[in-house]
Design an enzyme around this catalytic site. Structure first.
Site, PDB file in Angstrom:
ATOM      1  N   GLU A 173     -25.120  10.958 -10.634  1.00  0.00           N
ATOM      2  CA  GLU A 173     -25.461  12.354 -10.875  1.00  0.00           C
ATOM      3  C   GLU A 173     -26.302  12.528 -12.132  1.00  0.00           C
ATOM      4  O   GLU A 173     -26.055  13.407 -12.957  1.00  0.00           O
ATOM      5  CB  GLU A 173     -24.194  13.216 -10.939  1.00  0.00           C
ATOM      6  CG  GLU A 173     -23.400  13.174  -9.631  1.00  0.00           C
ATOM      7  CD  GLU A 173     -22.189  14.099  -9.586  1.00  0.00           C
ATOM      8  OE1 GLU A 173     -21.637  14.416 -10.657  1.00  0.00           O
ATOM      9  OE2 GLU A 173     -21.800  14.496  -8.474  1.00  0.00           O
ATOM     10  N   ASP A 201     -15.103  13.203  -2.798  1.00  0.00           N
ATOM     11  CA  ASP A 201     -15.034  13.903  -4.080  1.00  0.00           C
ATOM     12  C   ASP A 201     -13.872  14.889  -4.154  1.00  0.00           C
ATOM     13  O   ASP A 201     -14.099  16.107  -4.125  1.00  0.00           O
ATOM     14  CB  ASP A 201     -16.361  14.656  -4.303  1.00  0.00           C
ATOM     15  CG  ASP A 201     -16.535  15.079  -5.749  1.00  0.00           C
ATOM     16  OD1 ASP A 201     -15.639  14.773  -6.556  1.00  0.00           O
ATOM     17  OD2 ASP A 201     -17.562  15.707  -6.058  1.00  0.00           O
ATOM     18  N   GLU A 239     -10.907  21.918  -8.915  1.00  0.00           N
ATOM     19  CA  GLU A 239     -12.286  22.220  -8.526  1.00  0.00           C
ATOM     20  C   GLU A 239     -12.406  22.615  -7.053  1.00  0.00           C
ATOM     21  O   GLU A 239     -13.023  23.627  -6.720  1.00  0.00           O
ATOM     22  CB  GLU A 239     -13.179  21.008  -8.824  1.00  0.00           C
ATOM     23  CG  GLU A 239     -14.613  21.217  -8.374  1.00  0.00           C
ATOM     24  CD  GLU A 239     -15.522  20.033  -8.718  1.00  0.00           C
ATOM     25  OE1 GLU A 239     -15.047  19.042  -9.282  1.00  0.00           O
ATOM     26  OE2 GLU A 239     -16.729  20.135  -8.415  1.00  0.00           O
TER      27      GLU A 239
HETATM   28  O1  GCW Z   1     -16.724  16.628  -8.365  1.00  0.00           O
HETATM   29  C1  GCW Z   1     -17.861  16.362  -9.102  1.00  0.00           C
HETATM   30  C2  GCW Z   1     -18.039  17.538  -9.988  1.00  0.00           C
HETATM   31  C3  GCW Z   1     -18.857  17.245 -11.205  1.00  0.00           C
HETATM   32  C4  GCW Z   1     -18.281  16.023 -11.905  1.00  0.00           C
HETATM   33  C5  GCW Z   1     -18.313  14.865 -10.934  1.00  0.00           C
HETATM   34  C6  GCW Z   1     -17.708  13.589 -11.504  1.00  0.00           C
HETATM   35  C7  GCW Z   1     -18.159  15.565 -14.246  1.00  0.00           C
HETATM   36  O2  GCW Z   1     -18.587  18.588  -9.244  1.00  0.00           O
HETATM   37  O3  GCW Z   1     -18.836  18.373 -12.024  1.00  0.00           O
HETATM   38  O4  GCW Z   1     -18.930  15.718 -13.107  1.00  0.00           O
HETATM   39  O5  GCW Z   1     -17.573  15.186  -9.789  1.00  0.00           O
HETATM   40  O6  GCW Z   1     -16.613  13.234 -11.095  1.00  0.00           O
HETATM   41  O7  GCW Z   1     -18.315  12.947 -12.327  1.00  0.00           O
END
Ligand code: GCW
Length: 730
Positions: free
Chosen positions: A339, A418, A446
């Site tokens: 990311e 995720d 989240e």
């Molecule tokens: O779930 C995603 C989140 C990001 C996060 C990423 C991660 C810190 O939307 O905000 O970044 O995972 O785990 O690195």
């Protein structure tokens, strides 16, 4: 053997307005009203002493520190390091039968002794009993402790100071029953040596993500607008709460490391040291999330290539400076090539090269590098059906098994995508037998209602931890983690007065710690512990109603959430960006790799080897076969692994489309029931807690209805199939 109570002071103001979570003053009553002896030396023993003193001060007992050689005053509770257990001298009263069972012990008075002698002799006898039990028990590790009870004295013995601190909190949990009849001898050891929370806290407020990335409880407890928050009391209170549920490590900044945060490693190290000083008395070690590009962005080098000697020297030197300042520093946490975070790929190197570079710098100091396996292409072309985000972590990491240094912990999200409400277990967990793996959970909600929805996650984590990746003959996920890097979770705490925004979300933090300590604990039992500590039901007008109602609201709340959100394991369908509320196609044509592929005929992702992305092949047998076949794939994961027509019949006997309609109606009804039940508790819980939860439930109900209506309308419109029960689908 209890001393009569002095007047109990109940109206002492708390130092702050903070909610005490699972450590309200009342939980200390049983200890505080008694006479406690503390034997041992060290910072954490000082903490034990201070905690007991505070309780005794409030409830009229005593807390005395004694040395092994001192005279032994009468006591109801002894907290001792094994090496410091007082030994009788010739002149001391002789210990009585050390084999007396714990059950006998409770209120027994040794008959041969005069009342005056009996108390002191009872303590000697209790210590002799504890010593005898220790002799037969396996050696105590640094965090282990034994709780015994002989001759009316409860004795907690630990091998090292941390164990005594955990032993103290065990007595807090046991409350009066620690001093009651029929108490069993308990040897307590954490199953996971590493029990960690990652804070996704930014030092500098991030323009999009704010002070805490994916934080739903206000600002950071550590940082504010570019610098340390400086709220020492709050950090200490947090450390206490963490120790009381068993956590022993935190990372104090976000894994997305921005410019200011990168400097925590160097010129802002004092800020980290200050936090370490506050967390240390509760046995919590500090880790730092670092940027892989630190040699360039803070070191001024032209490269961060892991094989470059100047880069290696920079990390070695920088790390030595960290340890000179924080001798018990835990290590680094790295999100690399993920990311947008920098990583070894920029230099044509792989993750083992990257992780080993930092591991080499940390090794002389006993530190570890936690290297996240959350690596995937977030710039995928949605038209490309061959790329599968679920495959990415395994594709990147499994081939590297055996190449990581001993002090590397590869930190794997529990599912392949995720932190969704439902995912299979990540195949990486079964694929790296020669690597230390830590399994990562998300306590911050989240994707599970963002602390506006009640969603008790322990049942979900418990399922994951008990999963056997190699089938019935093999070990569990918990065993893999226990043999490797333990468990870690993203914290859900902020500067909110209830810590977690939603007061009931505190249970998730508590439960995560307890499951690290013992993944075999039943989620309902953990919830009971939490209810006992947080709500003190015994002191309210209707303890049964309180306990029952909290269970009714929380036990199944994760499954309710699952019912009214994305169906059958397909995941996402959330609003892009902030990830709250429904948006069925929100991610469908984006580069993020999270698709459901719904069309007029069916829905789901074909991840089979036969016709799909081949992801099922990343699992060992039997799961590679179970997931491959649409017949044997469990219903709850069907759309994760298969694209099926809407009239596909589930094992439950319903079609996929009818399942979608039914569960969405059911889920909302369950939230309506939660709201009604919560009203019953109006006079049984703290009004401020009641008001906050009421407000959140209102939003949960609104949002659940929105999920129901959008998901049902969407699939009705796509499929054209009416609801068998004729309900409104919009
Ligand atoms: O779930 C995603 C989140 C990001 C996060 C990423 C991660 C810190 O939307 O905000 O970044 O995972 O785990 O690195």
């Amino acid at each position: 053997m209890r001393r009569p109570l002095r007047q109990v002071r109940t109206n002492t103001p708390e130092p702050t307005d903070l909610h005490p979570a699972w450590l309200p003053p009342e939980v200390w009553a049983a200890i505080g009203a008694r006479r406690t002896l503390i034997c041992g030396q060290g910072l954490l023993i000082d903490t034990v002493q201070a905690e007991v003193e505070q309780a005794a001060d409030r409830y009229g007992g005593t807390a005395r520190r004694i040395t092994a050689e001192a005279d032994l005053p009468p006591a109801d509770l002894v907290l001792a390091l094994a090496a410091d257990l007082p030994r009788p001298r010739p002149a001391d009263p002789p210990p009585t039968d050390s084999k007396a069972t714990v059950a006998e012990a409770a209120e027994s008075k040794p008959a041969a002794l005069t009342p005056t002698d009996s108390e002191a002799a009872g303590v000697w006898a209790a210590l002799a009993g504890a010593r005898a039990e220790l002799a037969t028990a396996e050696a105590l590790g640094a965090e282990d402790f034994v709780v015994t009870r002989h001759h009316g004295v409860t004795v907690v013995v630990a091998g090292a100071p941390a164990g005594l601190l955990y032993g103290l909190f065990e007595v807090v949990r046991l409350g009066e029953s620690a001093f009651g009849r029929g108490h069993r001898v308990r040897v307590c050891r954490p199953v996971m040596a590493r029990r960690m929370l990652d804070h996704w806290d930014n030092v500098e407020v991030h323009p999009v993500m704010g002070q805490v990335e994916r934080g739903y409880a206000g600002g950071s407890i550590f940082w504010r607008e570019g610098g340390p928050r400086g709220d020492r009391d709050r950090v200490t209170a947090y450390a206490r709460l963490l120790a009381a549920c068993g956590i022993n490590a935190v990372a104090v900044n976000n894994v997305n490391v921005h410019a200011t945060e990168a400097r925590l490693l160097t010129e802002r190290l004092d800020d980290v040291a200050e936090l370490a000083d506050l967390l240390r008395p509760y046995g919590i070690g500090v880790h730092l999330a670092v940027s892989f590009a630190a040699p360039v962005v803070v070191g001024g080098l032209p490269t961060a290539d892991p094989l470059d000697p100047a880069v290696r020297a920079w990390w070695a030197e920088t790390t030595s400076r960290v340890y000179a300042r924080i001798p018990d520093f835990g290590g680094y946490l790295v999100k690399a090539d993920s990311e947008g975070q920098p990583g070894p790929f920029s230099y044509g190197r792989d993750h083992a090269d990257g992780a080993n570079l930092l591991a080499e710098a940390l090794a002389p100091h006993g530190g570890v590098v936690r290297w996240r396996a959350f690596v995937y292409n977030h710039r995928q072309d949605w038209r490309d059906r061959s790329t599968d985000r679920a495959r990415a972590a395994h594709d990147h990491f499994a081939p590297l098994d055996g190449r990581f240094r001993d002090n590397v912990i590869v930190q794997v999200k529990h599912g392949p995508i995720d932190f969704q409400t439902r995912e299979p277990v990540s195949p990486v967990i079964a694929a790296m037998p020669h690597t230390r793996l830590a399994v990562e959970f998300q306590v911050t909600q989240e994707y599970t209602g963002q602390q506006r929805h009640v969603c008790y996650l322990a049942p979900w984590w418990s399922e994951v931890l008990g999963f056997r990746p190699w089938g019935d003959q093999g070990g569990t996920v918990a065993e893999v983690a226990a043999g490797g890097g333990g468990l870690v979770a993203v914290s859900n705490v902020g500067d909110d007065r209830f810590w977690t925004g939603h007061p009931l979300a505190q249970a998730n933090l508590y439960a995560f710690g307890r499951l690290c300590w013992n993944p075999g604990l039943r989620p309902q039992a953990v919830l009971d512990e939490w209810i006992d500590l947080t709500f003190a039901p015994d002191r309210c007008a209707d303890p049964d109603l309180l306990r029952r109602t909290l269970h009714e609201i929380m036990d199944d709340s994760w499954r309710s959430y699952e019912r009214y959100t994305a169906p059958l394991g397909v995941g996402f369908m959330v609003r892009p960006g902030h990830h709250y509320g429904p948006d069925v196609d929100g991610y469908e044509y984006t580069p993020w790799g999270t698709y459901h592929f719904a069309d007029r005929d069916g829905v789901g992702v074909d991840r089979t080897r036969a016709t799909g992305t081949g992801f099922t092949g990343q699992y060992p047998a039997p799961w590679s076969e179970v997931y491959e076949s649409v017949e044997s794939c469990p219903d709850e994961l069907l759309l994760f692994f298969h694209h099926v027509p809407y009239d596909h019949l589930l094992h439950s006997g319903r079609t996929v489309i009818q399942h979608i309609y039914d569960t969405h109606f059911d889920g909302v009804r369950e939230v309506e029931a939660m709201c009604r039940r919560w009203e019953w508790l109006a006079r049984l819980v703290d009004p401020a807690v009641h008001a906050r939860v009421t407000e959140r439930l209102r939003e949960q109900l609104r949002c659940a209805r929105e999920w129901r209506d959008q998901v049902n309308a969407y699939f009705h419109r796509k499929s054209g199939i009416p609801d068998a029960h004729g309900r409104t689908l919009h």
